[in-house]
Design an enzyme around this catalytic site. Structure first.
Site, short mmCIF file in Angstrom:
data_model
loop_
_atom_site.label_atom_id
_atom_site.label_comp_id
_atom_site.label_asym_id
_atom_site.label_seq_id
_atom_site.Cartn_x
_atom_site.Cartn_y
_atom_site.Cartn_z
N ASP A 311 86.50 -41.00 50.79
CA ASP A 311 87.63 -41.16 51.14
C ASP A 311 88.00 -42.53 51.02
OD1 ASP A 311 90.61 -41.12 48.93
OD2 ASP A 311 90.70 -40.61 50.91
N GLU A 364 84.64 -44.52 48.05
CA GLU A 364 85.80 -44.82 47.11
C GLU A 364 86.85 -46.43 48.03
OE1 GLU A 364 90.27 -45.49 46.23
OE2 GLU A 364 89.65 -44.07 48.19
#
EC number: 2.4.1.18
Length: 632
Positions: A311, A364
């Site tokens: 993330d 990401e």
């Protein structure tokens, strides 16, 4: 107190201190052992600046002092053996910190945690589950993902199905319901929003306190192993959303663990993440590297996850990311690149692939940082996939534009092919795009109720045939109309309405066509796998292109009409004569479309078109996607 050498390895602690212990979860934390014929639990915690450390829990009446631990030399680790503790015992570390203040801290390496709002750690065993996924684990070693299909279903376990607020399905229930559903729909992978223990439901797991604890919201940790095991037995891979960029500030967590900035950066300007109210890890500290990289290895090793979606890379590698001027710092070269974070990510990927060569490590990353999916020995960050955020933003902007205005925004749907092969991309339609007022995928679409569905079917068809692997957030497959409600279940009752039910059937069929058509994925990351047929027809808002497979004359023709004008006859260039079979038409009546008749097969004529020697003449309905395959 037993000899420290009988409890811990000096060599392992040395590796921890220099950032090279990558299974630290077997050394630190709470582990049931037998020592000199006596059963109990060995505790070990890193708190180098503490004046003293004890373990308090339900085995000593939550004593303020607890059972005392002993400092292990100069390692900063405190350790001890407690015979009174056992599997299931709840505990915390009672720390007298560097200033003499008392702190109660959860175990950073806890294997299980209490259900919120309680915050104690729970003793558990790291091994012991009997896995039944050997065939899957061996098969994925033989089948690298690059030239195979990848269709990811992104899931928030709490709200996939919920009977009432906070009435969550258990891991075991999900191992039946979710797995059967994913199989029926044709997904190759399930990606779970973070399931590490977290105090606030509505953080969705992105603000973590228990990095090694599978959240207790859905039952004990072995239940998660059952879920993953059942996925693998059903032929479905499982990915985990992993959050190494920051952690929450709750008192029982990592913040000021021993009274000092231990896990976070000592420079508060670098530590503070004001956008999220969290703290960034100190990526340059060796022990933090051991902690985080071990955590990545832990989920792949102990829980058999097939990969990690890492993330918020952009926030990690940019010292200025979403920070006010007073919190901005520069590196030693005077730029905003976070050099320690970049080094950490390279080290992370090198370590993961050394232990798990078949793992999926997906970034990401919304930044333009180059070579994210290139090997570290070539100067890259070493991931093997990256979310294509540019494609996603451009396409959603285009699709939200009314068809009458799309001709002036044509480049939004074509620009992605300028860089589509610069990285190994996943095309994400994720949870982030259907929350915080952004509206659901269906609700983003312009036009009447019926036109919204037609636009979405068209968009999904273009998405499925564009180069790159695919990810769709739950609810998008049946046209969830409201944006995602994290406190309630998906609106499954919509399936009783014809257009939602039709959308569900369409997505299921689209998924199956994707899986059954190798030219849509065999050369996903190779420019030779894509060829424009007609890229310049902005006036009519029609695109056509080929996806090319490995076999000679193996290709599929994608035709996308983004206008609200139907064409009973439309000539499209093709590279060779022969017969072409119609694989899918998003405008079929069974999918909620107009039902304009499309022939099942057509023969190419020797009529040059679009720079091709042959062409086919076929109907192209308004707001439609069509897919054709060369069959002879």
């Amino acid at each position: 107190m037993q000899s420290q050498d009988a409890l811990l390895s000096k060599d392992e602690l040395y590796l921890f201190n220099v950032g090279q212990l990558f299974q630290a979860y077997r050394t630190l934390g709470a582990h049931p052992i037998e020592l000199d014929g006596q059963k109990g639990v060995r505790f070990a915690v890193w708190a180098p600046h503490a004046q003293s450390v004890g373990v308090t829990g339900d085995f000593n009446g939550w004593s303020e002092v607890g059972h005392s631990l002993v400092r292990f030399g100069t390692t900063g680790v405190w350790t001890g053996f407690i015979a009174e503790a056992d599997v299931g015992s709840r505990y915390k570390y009672a720390i007298v910190d560097s200033s003499g203040a008392n702190r109660l801290k959860a175990d950073p390496f806890a294997l299980q945690s209490e259900l919120r709002p309680n915050t104690a750690s729970i003793v558990n065993r790291i091994d012991g589950y009997e896995w039944h996924d050997r065939d899957w684990m061996e098969r994925k070693k033989r089948n690298p993902p690059y030239d195979g299909p990848m269709l990811i279903y992104e899931v928030h376990l709490a709200s996939w199905r919920m009977d009432a607020p906070e009435h969550f399905r258990t891991y075991e229930q999900l191992s039946i319901e979710l797995v059967e559903y994913a199989q029926t729909m044709g997904y190759t992978h399930i990606e779970l929003l973070p399931i590490m223990e977290h105090p606030l439901d509505r953080s969705w797991g992105y603000q973590t306190t228990g990095y090694y604890s599978a959240t207790s919201r859905y039952g004990p940790p072995d239940g998660l192993k059952v879920l993953i095991d059942k996925c693998h037995q059903g032929g479905i891979g499982v990915l985990l959303d992993w959050v190494p960029g920051h952690f929450c500030k709750d008192d029982h967590g990592l913040r000021l663990f021993d009274g000092t900035a231990l896990y976070e950066d000592e420079d508060y300007r670098r530590a503070e993440k004001p956008l999220w109210g969290t703290l960034a890890f100190d990526f340059g500290k060796p022990e933090v590297q051991s902690f985080l990289i071990s955590d990545a290895v832990f989920w792949l090793d102990i829980y058999h996850f097939d990969g990690l979606r890492v993330d918020a890379i952009a926030s990690m590698i940019d010292l200025h990311f979403d920070k006010p001027d007073e919190l901005k710092t520069n590196n030693k070269y005077g730029t905003s690149e976070h050099l320690e974070a970049l080094d950490f990510l390279r080290k992370l990927n090198e370590t993961v692939f050394r232990h798990f060569p078949e793992a999926l490590m997906i970034a990401e990353d919304s930044s333009s940082y180059p070579a994210v999916t290139s090997p570290t020995y070539l100067g890259g960050l070493g991931f093997n996939y990256k979310w294509n955020m540019g494609w996603m933003n451009d396409m959603l902007r285009y699709m939200e534009t009314h068809p009458d205005q799309r001709s002036s925004h044509h480049s939004l749907i074509t620009f992605s092919l300028m860089y589509a092969f610069s990285e190994n991309y996943v095309l994400p339609l994720s949870h982030d795009e259907v929350v915080h007022g952004k509206r659901s995928m269906l609700h983003k679409m312009p036009g009447s109720y019926e036109e919204k569905f037609a636009n979405l079917r068209l968009f999904y068809g273009y998405w499925m045939t564009h180069p790159g692997k695919k990810l769709l957030f739950m609810g998008g497959e049946f046209g969830q109309y409201d944006e995602w409600k994290d406190f309630a279940g998906l609106d499954w009752e919509l399936l009783q309405y014809p257009l939602h039910d039709s959308m569900h059937r369409y997505v299921r069929h689209l998924n199956r066509v994707y899986l059954d058509t190798p030219s849509l994925w065999e050369l996903d990351h190779n420019p030779e796998g894509f060829q424009w047929i007609d890229v310049n027809n902005a006036a009519q808002c029609i695109l056509s292109f080929l996806r090319i497979g490995k076999k000679e004359q193996s290709f599929a023709l994608s035709v996308c009409n983004f206008s609200n004008q139907s064409y009973p006859r439309y000539r499209i260039g093709v590279p060779s004569p022969g017969r072409y079979r119609h694989l899918l038409n998003s405008d079929e009546a069974d999918y909620g479309g107009s039902g304009i008749s499309i022939p099942k097969e057509v023969s190419a004529e020797s009529v040059p078109m679009h720079g091709q020697p042959c062409s086919i003449d076929v109907p192209v309905p308004a707001l439609s996607f069509g897919l054709w395959e060369k069959i002879g």
